[in-house]
Design a protein around this motif. Structure first.
Motif, PDB file in Angstrom:
ATOM      1  N   THR A   1      -7.226   0.661  -5.949  1.00 42.10           N
ATOM      2  CA  THR A   1      -7.921   0.839  -4.367  1.00 42.10           C
ATOM      3  C   THR A   1      -8.104   0.489  -3.403  1.00 42.10           C
TER       4      THR A   1
ATOM      5  N   ILE B   1       0.677   4.288  -2.387  1.00 41.08           N
ATOM      6  CA  ILE B   1       0.667   5.416  -2.503  1.00 41.08           C
ATOM      7  C   ILE B   1       1.324   6.419  -2.773  1.00 41.08           C
TER       8      ILE B   1
ATOM      9  N   ILE C   1      -4.445   0.220  -2.170  1.00 43.87           N
ATOM     10  CA  ILE C   1      -3.771   0.916  -1.366  1.00 43.87           C
ATOM     11  C   ILE C   1      -5.121   0.387  -0.174  1.00 43.87           C
ATOM     12  N   CYS C   2      -5.718   0.413   0.226  1.00 41.09           N
ATOM     13  CA  CYS C   2      -6.448   0.846   1.381  1.00 41.09           C
ATOM     14  C   CYS C   2      -6.443  -0.222   2.436  1.00 41.09           C
TER      15      CYS C   2
ATOM     16  N   VAL D   1      -4.171   0.291   4.310  1.00 40.49           N
ATOM     17  CA  VAL D   1      -4.014   1.784   5.546  1.00 40.49           C
ATOM     18  C   VAL D   1      -5.006   1.520   6.077  1.00 40.49           C
TER      19      VAL D   1
ATOM     20  N   PRO E   1      -0.243  11.687   0.822  1.00 40.53           N
ATOM     21  CA  PRO E   1      -0.801  10.199   1.991  1.00 40.53           C
ATOM     22  C   PRO E   1      -1.662  10.456   2.803  1.00 40.53           C
TER      23      PRO E   1
ATOM     24  N   CYS F   1     -10.086   6.643   1.953  1.00 40.67           N
ATOM     25  CA  CYS F   1     -10.296   4.943   2.372  1.00 40.67           C
ATOM     26  C   CYS F   1     -10.781   4.525   4.385  1.00 40.67           C
TER      27      CYS F   1
ATOM     28  N   ILE G   1      -5.569  10.633   0.796  1.00 46.15           N
ATOM     29  CA  ILE G   1      -5.313   8.645   0.530  1.00 46.15           C
ATOM     30  C   ILE G   1      -6.095   8.312   2.125  1.00 46.15           C
ATOM     31  N   THR G   2      -5.552   8.241   3.375  1.00 45.45           N
ATOM     32  CA  THR G   2      -5.694   7.330   4.312  1.00 45.45           C
ATOM     33  C   THR G   2      -7.374   8.133   4.036  1.00 45.45           C
TER      34      THR G   2
ATOM     35  N   SER H   1       0.913  -1.205   0.108  1.00 42.39           N
ATOM     36  CA  SER H   1       0.187   0.397  -0.161  1.00 42.39           C
ATOM     37  C   SER H   1       0.519   1.110  -0.048  1.00 42.39           C
ATOM     38  N   GLU H   2       2.222   1.644   0.919  1.00 48.67           N
ATOM     39  CA  GLU H   2       2.730   2.090   0.824  1.00 48.67           C
ATOM     40  C   GLU H   2       3.552   2.597   0.068  1.00 48.67           C
TER      41      GLU H   2
END
Length: 187
Positions: free
Chosen positions: A132, A74, A135-136, A139, A82, A89, A85-86, A70-71
């Protein structure tokens, strides 16, 4: 002179035990890491005396990998910080929360079918939705938000990435983000 009687309901005292709060997966994985290091490394099949320890190690490794992936993703997203994005999410959690809750109540195939139907209503391309969700998920694990992490895993599984079924099984077996259902995890 008026006086107020202080009742238990008026108290500003904190209550730490018995409030139904769920354990932190981050804290759990820190403990697993400590035990793994104390034991001289990861459990091997030849040296395994407690399969639960080996499963916990694998679950926490999967969590760590999801956070790292994820990082990395991102860092490549343009136009969002970031923190933004957090926040985005975290908005994912309410949409996925009914499916996460259902995972502890229904069979996995029933929940996956419901998630697959939901996916069709999002209007997002499969590639966009998968990115998505990846990434989530990281997160969610990084922020200890199991609705985000488990909801993302459910979404990826429903889109055909069946390796995430193991992640859901770990959650069910340990009760992180869902009801503890060892019987469902075994299936």
């Amino acid at each position: 002179m008026l006086t107020k009687t202080v009742t238990a309901s008026d108290s500003a005292l904190p209550s730490f035990l018995g409030n139904g709060a769920q354990s932190s997966l981050a804290s759990h994985c820190n403990t697993v890491s400590l035990l793994t290091n104390t034991n001289g490394g990861f459990t091997t099949a030849a040296a395994m005396t407690d399969p639960n320890i080996a499963l916990n190690e694998q679950f926490c490794l999967a969590r760590t990998y999801a956070i790292a992936k994820s990082e990395d993703m991102i860092a490549k997203v343009q136009g969002f910080t970031p923190d933004q994005i957090t926040a985005q999410c975290q908005g994912f959690a309410p949409a996925m929360q009914p499916f996460v809750t259902a995972l502890g109540l229904k069979t996995q195939p029933e929940v996956v079918q419901d998630v697959a139907s939901f996916i069709l209503t999002t209007g997002m391309s499969p590639a966009q939705l998968k990115g998505t969700a990846q990434i989530c998920m990281g997160v969610g694990y990084r922020t200890d938000d199991m609705d985000v992490a488990l909801g993302s895993a459910l979404m990826m599984f429903a889109m055909g990435d069946h390796v995430y079924g193991e992640v859901m099984d770990h959650h069910l077996a340990q009760g992180f983000g869902t009801s503890k259902r060892v019987d469902s995890a075994r299936a």
